[in-house]
Design an enzyme around this catalytic site. Structure first.
Site, PDB file in Angstrom:
ATOM      1  N   ASN A  87       0.799  -1.219   0.000  1.00  0.00           N
ATOM      2  CA  ASN A  87       0.000   0.000   0.000  1.00  0.00           C
ATOM      3  C   ASN A  87       0.833   1.270   0.000  1.00  0.00           C
ATOM      4  O   ASN A  87       0.396   2.307  -0.510  1.00  0.00           O
ATOM      5  CB  ASN A  87      -0.913  -0.015   1.240  1.00  0.00           C
ATOM      6  CG  ASN A  87      -1.480   1.346   1.559  1.00  0.00           C
ATOM      7  OD1 ASN A  87      -2.386   1.842   0.885  1.00  0.00           O
ATOM      8  ND2 ASN A  87      -0.950   1.984   2.599  1.00  0.00           N
ATOM      9  N   TYR A 154       4.402   9.644 -10.994  1.00  0.00           N
ATOM     10  CA  TYR A 154       3.367   8.825 -10.355  1.00  0.00           C
ATOM     11  C   TYR A 154       2.625   7.973 -11.391  1.00  0.00           C
ATOM     12  O   TYR A 154       2.423   6.771 -11.189  1.00  0.00           O
ATOM     13  CB  TYR A 154       2.389   9.724  -9.605  1.00  0.00           C
ATOM     14  CG  TYR A 154       1.389   8.971  -8.751  1.00  0.00           C
ATOM     15  CD1 TYR A 154       1.804   8.283  -7.623  1.00  0.00           C
ATOM     16  CD2 TYR A 154       0.027   8.962  -9.069  1.00  0.00           C
ATOM     17  CE1 TYR A 154       0.894   7.593  -6.828  1.00  0.00           C
ATOM     18  CE2 TYR A 154      -0.881   8.279  -8.280  1.00  0.00           C
ATOM     19  CZ  TYR A 154      -0.448   7.597  -7.164  1.00  0.00           C
ATOM     20  OH  TYR A 154      -1.350   6.914  -6.386  1.00  0.00           O
ATOM     21  N   LYS A 158       2.754   3.756 -11.353  1.00  0.00           N
ATOM     22  CA  LYS A 158       1.528   2.979 -11.165  1.00  0.00           C
ATOM     23  C   LYS A 158       1.206   2.134 -12.406  1.00  0.00           C
ATOM     24  O   LYS A 158       0.706   1.013 -12.289  1.00  0.00           O
ATOM     25  CB  LYS A 158       0.362   3.901 -10.818  1.00  0.00           C
ATOM     26  CG  LYS A 158       0.461   4.500  -9.417  1.00  0.00           C
ATOM     27  CD  LYS A 158       0.578   3.412  -8.352  1.00  0.00           C
ATOM     28  CE  LYS A 158       0.628   3.968  -6.946  1.00  0.00           C
ATOM     29  NZ  LYS A 158       0.744   2.893  -5.925  1.00  0.00           N
ATOM     30  N   THR A 191      -7.366  11.454   2.235  1.00  0.00           N
ATOM     31  CA  THR A 191      -6.140  11.083   2.928  1.00  0.00           C
ATOM     32  C   THR A 191      -5.107  12.210   2.819  1.00  0.00           C
ATOM     33  O   THR A 191      -5.318  13.209   2.133  1.00  0.00           O
ATOM     34  CB  THR A 191      -5.532   9.809   2.323  1.00  0.00           C
ATOM     35  OG1 THR A 191      -5.186  10.074   0.955  1.00  0.00           O
ATOM     36  CG2 THR A 191      -6.523   8.646   2.387  1.00  0.00           C
TER      37      THR A 191
END
Length: 251
Positions: A87, A154, A158, A191
């Site tokens: 994670n 990023y 991913k 978050t």
């Protein structure tokens, strides 16, 4: 008792996943670079079922050292299933190519992509002689499939973890193993990562207003809701090796 390893367990989705697993009577080994009051409290309250280890996932040697101890614990305890939730991740650096910091590029690639591959490889290699079923979840993002201005690092990490998941899942099927390797896209959540995104410079990140609106309009899911959907998938559904599951299909 089954055992789960969760990276990035001190906050956000990782912390909620750890809580949900513990409440499902699964022992959790939580990993993160830092800890906090919530983790300290939870570890004391659940000291027989939750353990927290500090680790720098950007350090290959530290990963190998820490996981040697984890692997020995798994061999000793011989759980029927081992869940691995990769994670931990970072959205930084948010910036256009030509303005990026080389050290941040290296750190993001290591954390988002190389660390999960090293962890997955270590566990499958060292636990091969033992009768353990390993279920690996690589947490990914919709950014793996959509080009976003300022997110070249990023996006690409991913996308890479998705391909790693696809290929590793294919290998498990061909080898007729009981292990499962899947990806999980949690969508946009409320978050700390979203705070980082909203704090980006507009010239570095053209879509910043869209992400500001997500927060303003209450469109961010809570990590608690997302974690429960993931654990329900893992515990109650037949998993397809190499598949990338999305929160949109689960709730």
């Amino acid at each position: 008792m089954d055992i789960a390893i969760v990276t990035g367990a001190s906050k956000g989705l990782g912390f909620e996943i750890s809580k949900t697993l513990v409440h499902s009577n699964i022992e959790v080994i939580g990993l993160s670079r830092s800890t906090n009051d919530h983790v300290d409290y939870y570890e004391k309250m659940k000291n027989n079922i939750y353990t927290h280890l500090q680790i720098d996932l950007c350090n290959k040697e530290e990963i190998e050292t820490i996981f040697k101890g984890i692997i020995q614990k798994l061999i000793m305890k011989q759980p029927k299933k081992v869940y691995v939730i990769n994670n931990a991740g970072m959205v930084e650096p948010i910036e256009r190519l030509g303005f990026l910091d080389a050290n941040l590029i290296e750190k993001a690639v290591q954390l988002n992509y190389i660390a999960p591959m090293i962890i997955n490889n270590l566990l499958l290699k060292e636990l091969r002689p033992y009768n353990l079923e390993i279920v690996i979840v690589n947490v990914t993002s919709g950014a793996a499939e959509r080009s976003i201005h300022g997110w070249s690092v990023y996006n690409s990490t991913k996308a890479a973890i998705n391909m790693h998941t696809n290929v590793a899942g294919l290998e498990q099927e061909k080898d007729d193993k009981s292990h499962k390797i899947i990806g999980f896209n949690p969508g946009i959540m409320d978050t700390d990562m979203q705070c980082v995104i909203r704090g980006a410079k507009e010239d570095a990140f053209a879509e910043i207003n869209k992400f500001l609106d997500y927060k303003k309009n209450g469109e961010l899911r809570s990590p608690e809701v997302v974690s429960k959907a993931l654990i329900d998938l893992l515990l109650n559904e037949e998993l397809m090796n190499g598949n990338i599951y999305s929160i949109k299909d689960l709730i």
